[in-house]
Design an enzyme around this catalytic site. Structure first.
Site, PDB file in Angstrom:
ATOM      1  N   ARG A  80       0.853  -1.194   0.000  1.00 32.73           N
ATOM      2  CA  ARG A  80       0.000   0.000   0.000  1.00 32.73           C
ATOM      3  C   ARG A  80       0.887   1.242   0.000  1.00 32.73           C
ATOM      4  O   ARG A  80       1.756   1.376   0.870  1.00 32.73           O
ATOM      5  CB  ARG A  80      -0.917  -0.017   1.239  1.00 32.73           C
ATOM      6  CG  ARG A  80      -1.701   1.255   1.405  1.00 32.73           C
ATOM      7  CD  ARG A  80      -2.688   1.194   2.575  1.00 32.73           C
ATOM      8  NE  ARG A  80      -3.349   2.480   2.672  1.00 32.73           N
ATOM      9  CZ  ARG A  80      -3.215   3.333   3.691  1.00 32.73           C
ATOM     10  NH1 ARG A  80      -2.501   3.021   4.750  1.00 32.73           N
ATOM     11  NH2 ARG A  80      -3.816   4.507   3.662  1.00 32.73           N
ATOM     12  N   HIS A 124      -2.827  11.053   1.000  1.00 33.15           N
ATOM     13  CA  HIS A 124      -2.250  10.809   2.325  1.00 33.15           C
ATOM     14  C   HIS A 124      -1.603  12.132   2.768  1.00 33.15           C
ATOM     15  O   HIS A 124      -0.405  12.219   2.985  1.00 33.15           O
ATOM     16  CB  HIS A 124      -1.258   9.645   2.271  1.00 33.15           C
ATOM     17  CG  HIS A 124      -1.018   8.975   3.604  1.00 33.15           C
ATOM     18  ND1 HIS A 124      -1.193   7.620   3.804  1.00 33.15           N
ATOM     19  CD2 HIS A 124      -0.604   9.468   4.788  1.00 33.15           C
ATOM     20  CE1 HIS A 124      -0.889   7.312   5.066  1.00 33.15           C
ATOM     21  NE2 HIS A 124      -0.521   8.417   5.680  1.00 33.15           N
ATOM     22  N   GLU A 169      -7.395   8.509   6.479  1.00 31.72           N
ATOM     23  CA  GLU A 169      -7.686   9.102   7.782  1.00 31.72           C
ATOM     24  C   GLU A 169      -8.172  10.555   7.740  1.00 31.72           C
ATOM     25  O   GLU A 169      -7.487  11.471   8.241  1.00 31.72           O
ATOM     26  CB  GLU A 169      -6.441   9.018   8.682  1.00 31.72           C
ATOM     27  CG  GLU A 169      -5.932   7.602   8.878  1.00 31.72           C
ATOM     28  CD  GLU A 169      -4.808   7.516   9.912  1.00 31.72           C
ATOM     29  OE1 GLU A 169      -4.228   8.546  10.262  1.00 31.72           O
ATOM     30  OE2 GLU A 169      -4.520   6.394  10.368  1.00 31.72           O
ATOM     31  N   ASN A 295      -7.258   1.707   9.886  1.00 34.08           N
ATOM     32  CA  ASN A 295      -5.934   1.832  10.507  1.00 34.08           C
ATOM     33  C   ASN A 295      -6.114   1.760  12.012  1.00 34.08           C
ATOM     34  O   ASN A 295      -6.917   2.508  12.581  1.00 34.08           O
ATOM     35  CB  ASN A 295      -5.279   3.175  10.158  1.00 34.08           C
ATOM     36  CG  ASN A 295      -4.967   3.300   8.673  1.00 34.08           C
ATOM     37  OD1 ASN A 295      -5.059   2.335   7.918  1.00 34.08           O
ATOM     38  ND2 ASN A 295      -4.580   4.499   8.252  1.00 34.08           N
ATOM     39  N   TYR A 297      -4.083   1.498  15.828  1.00 33.09           N
ATOM     40  CA  TYR A 297      -2.857   1.535  16.630  1.00 33.09           C
ATOM     41  C   TYR A 297      -3.116   1.287  18.109  1.00 33.09           C
ATOM     42  O   TYR A 297      -2.293   0.685  18.791  1.00 33.09           O
ATOM     43  CB  TYR A 297      -2.143   2.884  16.448  1.00 33.09           C
ATOM     44  CG  TYR A 297      -1.547   3.001  15.062  1.00 33.09           C
ATOM     45  CD1 TYR A 297      -0.275   2.501  14.798  1.00 33.09           C
ATOM     46  CD2 TYR A 297      -2.270   3.542  14.008  1.00 33.09           C
ATOM     47  CE1 TYR A 297       0.267   2.564  13.519  1.00 33.09           C
ATOM     48  CE2 TYR A 297      -1.739   3.604  12.726  1.00 33.09           C
ATOM     49  CZ  TYR A 297      -0.471   3.112  12.492  1.00 33.09           C
ATOM     50  OH  TYR A 297       0.055   3.157  11.225  1.00 33.09           O
ATOM     51  N   GLU A 348      -3.381  -0.241   8.067  1.00 33.52           N
ATOM     52  CA  GLU A 348      -2.184   0.122   8.850  1.00 33.52           C
ATOM     53  C   GLU A 348      -2.307  -0.468  10.239  1.00 33.52           C
ATOM     54  O   GLU A 348      -3.383  -0.386  10.860  1.00 33.52           O
ATOM     55  CB  GLU A 348      -2.051   1.641   9.033  1.00 33.52           C
ATOM     56  CG  GLU A 348      -1.605   2.396   7.815  1.00 33.52           C
ATOM     57  CD  GLU A 348      -1.482   3.899   8.073  1.00 33.52           C
ATOM     58  OE1 GLU A 348      -1.225   4.312   9.220  1.00 33.52           O
ATOM     59  OE2 GLU A 348      -1.653   4.652   7.099  1.00 33.52           O
TER      60      GLU A 348
END
Ligand code: FCB
Length: 443
Positions: A80, A124, A169, A295, A297, A348
């Site tokens: 990606r 991005h 995002e 994504n 985290y 991600e």
């Protein structure tokens, strides 16, 4: 490789890694690339922790052939990356820069030659500065320009890519770029941030329509950062705060993308700061998509009072982000329960660690543990019936980590910036073995 279905070409689960243009490419002023808002932002004293910029970054623009070989050596099935809008359309409108498009075409063809599926992201965060000068994402016109840019990329690369995501995002762009000001363009105004959020989603919908007009079979989607939002305590005010933050982080985008409306409780909370929405715009936002990128985290802890920050004994990464893999299972089950979603990719997931290069090795056990635990978390959700089709580690390379500059290392491959030497960390070697064993199991 032509894609002849509306879904990504393979139903099998794909293992990959991710990067983004500004974080790795460098060559900021070369071959006709126009300036982006990140070029401008990095020049503001104090904006970037180490005073650096993406001017050189990983010099990927000049090293893409050897980076492609690295991707192949690691056995990645998908890669990606993002396209720098100012590299292909320097002013964000009008003239196309053929050398920019050529670069991405070589990248896509190089991936395909090596049997790696290209997953493209159109935005991005590196908006052409010329568009910022005309109001950036605060201006409705930027959404229209974004759709034009999407179409020109689709015309050139659409027949060969495995998927195209519009945005990466949007919440981060609105919140960090326009409310807290720690990302480009460095603005601090909630009303503007919410208008930006709306225009990003509108731009997504218009881009999907424009890409469908280019080729109705293109697999299209969007990438959101999402997390379970937990109250820091059982205090009623914290519970209410968690509900509100969930509304802003998760329901705002997904209610709009899936149902064409913004959540009533969040609109009420925003009051005069709610965005202006023209008739019909939310119908464009709701344009059907083929996949959703998530994504992940960490979880988010919500507190109405800074004196109640939440649990203290937490394991954190070098970003200070809590390691909370069970949150990924929780998130996926919740999204599956609350929305009728298309297939999901984890676009991600990864960890920043204080890596040490010793004798040509980086023993990043903590990163291996992190990735392993998060893959297990995804697999628990898959077992429970969530349609997840792939997992992309963030990131292939150590790179320019936005406002943190080069101080935070997320790569599974170490980059020595002065020499640009790449050294696969233990995590890369582990991931290679892991992918190989999964391929074997499949065969
Ligand atoms: C995400 C961004 C990515 C990277 C990781 C650590 O929010 O999409 O570019 O910075 O965080």
């Amino acid at each position: 490789m032509a894609c002849d279905s509306t879904l990504p070409p393979a139903r099998r689960f794909l293992w990959g890694a991710a990067t983004s243009a500004y974080q790795i490419e460098g060559a900021a002023g070369e071959d006709g690339r126009g300036p982006s808002i990140w070029d401008t932002f990095c020049r503001i004293p104090g904006a970037i922790a180490d005073g650096s910029s993406g001017d050189i970054a990983c010099d990927h623009y000049h090293r893409s052939e050897s980076d492609l070989d690295l991707i192949a050596e690691l056995g990645l099935e998908a890669y990606r990356f993002s396209i720098a809008w100012p590299r292909v359309q320097p002013a964000g409108a009008g003239a196309i820069n053929p050398r920019g498009l050529d670069f991405y075409e070589r990248l896509v063809d190089g991936l395909l030659q090596r049997g790696v599926q290209p997953f493209v992201t159109l935005y991005h965060w590196d908006l052409p500065q010329a568009l910022q000068d005309r109001g950036g994402w605060g201006a409705r016109d930027t959404a229209l320009r974004f759709a034009d840019y999407a179409a020109l990329v689709g015309r050139r690369l659409g027949d060969r890519v495995a998927s195209i995501a519009t945005h990466n995002e949007p919440w981060i762009v609105a919140e960090l770029g326009h409310r807290t000001g720690v990302h480009a363009p460095g603005l601090r105004e909630r009303r503007l941030a919410m208008q930006v959020m709306h225009h990003l989603l509108l731009g997504h919908g218009l881009a999907v329509q424009a890409l469908r007009a280019v080729d109705a079979r293109l697999p299209l989607g969007i990438v959101l950062n999402a997390a379970p939002v937990h109250p820091a305590s059982g205090h009623a005010a914290d519970v209410a705060q968690a509900r509100l933050e969930d509304g802003l982080l998760v329901r705002w985008s997904l209610d709009a993308l899936m149902h064409g409306r913004y959540p009533a409780d969040v609109l009420e909370h925003l009051g005069d700061d709610a965005p202006a929405v023209r008739g019909g715009e939310l119908d464009s936002v709701r344009e059907p998509i083929d996949f959703l990128g998530i994504n992940y985290y960490s979880r988010q802890l919500a507190s109405a009072d800074a004196r109640r920050p939440g649990p203290t004994s937490r394991v954190v990464t070098d970003m200070g982000w809590e390691v909370f893999p069970q949150g990924l299972t929780e998130l996926l089950l919740r999204l599956h329960r609350d929305y009728r979603l298309p297939p999901i990719y984890i676009t991600e997931c990864g960890a920043a660690c204080r890596d040490q290069l010793d004798d040509g090795r980086v023993h990043d056990e903590a990163r291996i543990d992190f990735i392993r635990q998060h893959i297990a978390a995804v697999e628990r959700a898959v077992d429970a019936g969530v349609d997840v089709r792939g997992f992309f580690v963030w990131s292939l390379l150590d790179n320019f980590e936005w406002a943190n500059g080069y101080r935070k290392r997320f790569g599974i491959v170490h980059v020595d910036y002065p020499t640009q030497r790449r050294v696969p960390k233990d995590s890369a070697l582990w991931y290679r073995e892991f992918i190989a064993s999964r391929k074997q199991r499949r065969a």
